[in-house]
Design a protein around this motif. Structure first.
Motif, PDB file in Angstrom:
ATOM      1  N   HIS A  93      -1.932 -17.867 -37.632  1.00 34.89           N
ATOM      2  CA  HIS A  93      -1.643 -17.901 -39.129  1.00 34.89           C
ATOM      3  C   HIS A  93      -1.733 -16.646 -39.470  1.00 34.89           C
ATOM      4  O   HIS A  93      -2.690 -15.869 -39.530  1.00 34.89           O
ATOM      5  CB  HIS A  93      -2.407 -19.114 -39.788  1.00 34.89           C
ATOM      6  CG  HIS A  93      -1.737 -20.604 -39.761  1.00 34.89           C
ATOM      7  ND1 HIS A  93      -1.135 -21.208 -40.465  1.00 34.89           N
ATOM      8  CD2 HIS A  93      -1.923 -21.360 -38.682  1.00 34.89           C
ATOM      9  CE1 HIS A  93      -0.759 -22.175 -40.307  1.00 34.89           C
ATOM     10  NE2 HIS A  93      -1.052 -22.597 -39.022  1.00 34.89           N
ATOM     11  N   HIS A 152      -5.037 -27.261 -35.780  1.00 32.36           N
ATOM     12  CA  HIS A 152      -3.885 -27.248 -35.541  1.00 32.36           C
ATOM     13  C   HIS A 152      -3.926 -26.938 -33.783  1.00 32.36           C
ATOM     14  O   HIS A 152      -3.309 -27.913 -33.032  1.00 32.36           O
ATOM     15  CB  HIS A 152      -3.025 -26.321 -36.053  1.00 32.36           C
ATOM     16  CG  HIS A 152      -2.655 -26.364 -37.577  1.00 32.36           C
ATOM     17  ND1 HIS A 152      -1.959 -25.677 -38.354  1.00 32.36           N
ATOM     18  CD2 HIS A 152      -3.004 -27.357 -38.196  1.00 32.36           C
ATOM     19  CE1 HIS A 152      -2.007 -26.075 -39.738  1.00 32.36           C
ATOM     20  NE2 HIS A 152      -2.493 -27.111 -39.511  1.00 32.36           N
ATOM     21  N   ASP A 191      -2.544 -21.464 -31.687  1.00 32.04           N
ATOM     22  CA  ASP A 191      -1.890 -21.265 -32.974  1.00 32.04           C
ATOM     23  C   ASP A 191      -2.322 -19.906 -33.763  1.00 32.04           C
ATOM     24  O   ASP A 191      -3.343 -19.526 -33.333  1.00 32.04           O
ATOM     25  CB  ASP A 191      -2.289 -22.428 -34.012  1.00 32.04           C
ATOM     26  CG  ASP A 191      -1.486 -22.525 -35.073  1.00 32.04           C
ATOM     27  OD1 ASP A 191      -0.201 -22.148 -34.969  1.00 32.04           O
ATOM     28  OD2 ASP A 191      -1.752 -23.321 -36.276  1.00 32.04           O
TER      29      ASP A 191
END
Ligand code: MG
Length: 158
Positions: free
Chosen positions: A11, A43, A9
């Protein structure tokens, strides 16, 4: 049966958001942007576990379009994904993750983060490991604009 799972993941890091890693809020001037609390580590772990169990991915389980997940506590998302895997008979052998983060230093927080993940998964802390690397000043991670995580897990079932 032995199954390996991989999760990834990324971000954006923005001002006005908390930096949450593994359910722990780490004081910093920027935090993860995102629909949920932005906990990039949880995540990636959720995706690794769901992938190993063959249950899908985090986007299917918790669609970003669903207002229920706005600002959601990612600990609850991970807990519910792991419950689904355990109901299928899966046990966690181990979980390992790498965080790519330019700042702040992660090491002082590492043990708290491991304990937090262990508690969410009801697994011994020695089955969970997390480490961090900087971006060496290069690219979006190195410039402090993003945080990335890779997580791998091994599940077994009779
Ligand atoms: Mg995410």
């Amino acid at each position: 049966m032995i199954r390996v799972g991989l999760g990834y993941d990324l971000h954006r890091l923005v001002t006005g958001r908390a930096l949450v890693l593994g359910g722990i809020t780490i004081p910093f001037e920027r935090g993860e942007d995102g629909h949920s609390d932005g906990d990039v580590l949880l995540h990636a772990i959720t995706d690794a576990l769901l992938g190993a169990a063959g249950l899908g991915d985090i986007g299917e389980f918790f669609p970003p379009s669903d207002p229920r997940w706005k600002g959601a506590d990612s600990r609850k998302l991970l807990e519910s994904a792991w419950t689904a895997a355990r109901e299928k008979g899966w046990r966690l052998e181990n979980l390992d993750a790498v965080i790519a983060l330019q700042a702040p230093k992660f090491l002082p927080w590492r043990e708290r983060v491991r304990e937090s993940i262990s508690a969410i998964l009801s697994a011994e802390t020695d089955r969970i490991f997390v480490k961090a690397k900087t971006g060496e000043g290069l690219g979006p991670v190195g410039e402090g604009d993003a945080v990335e995580v890779w997580a791998v897990c091994l599940l077994t079932r009779d």
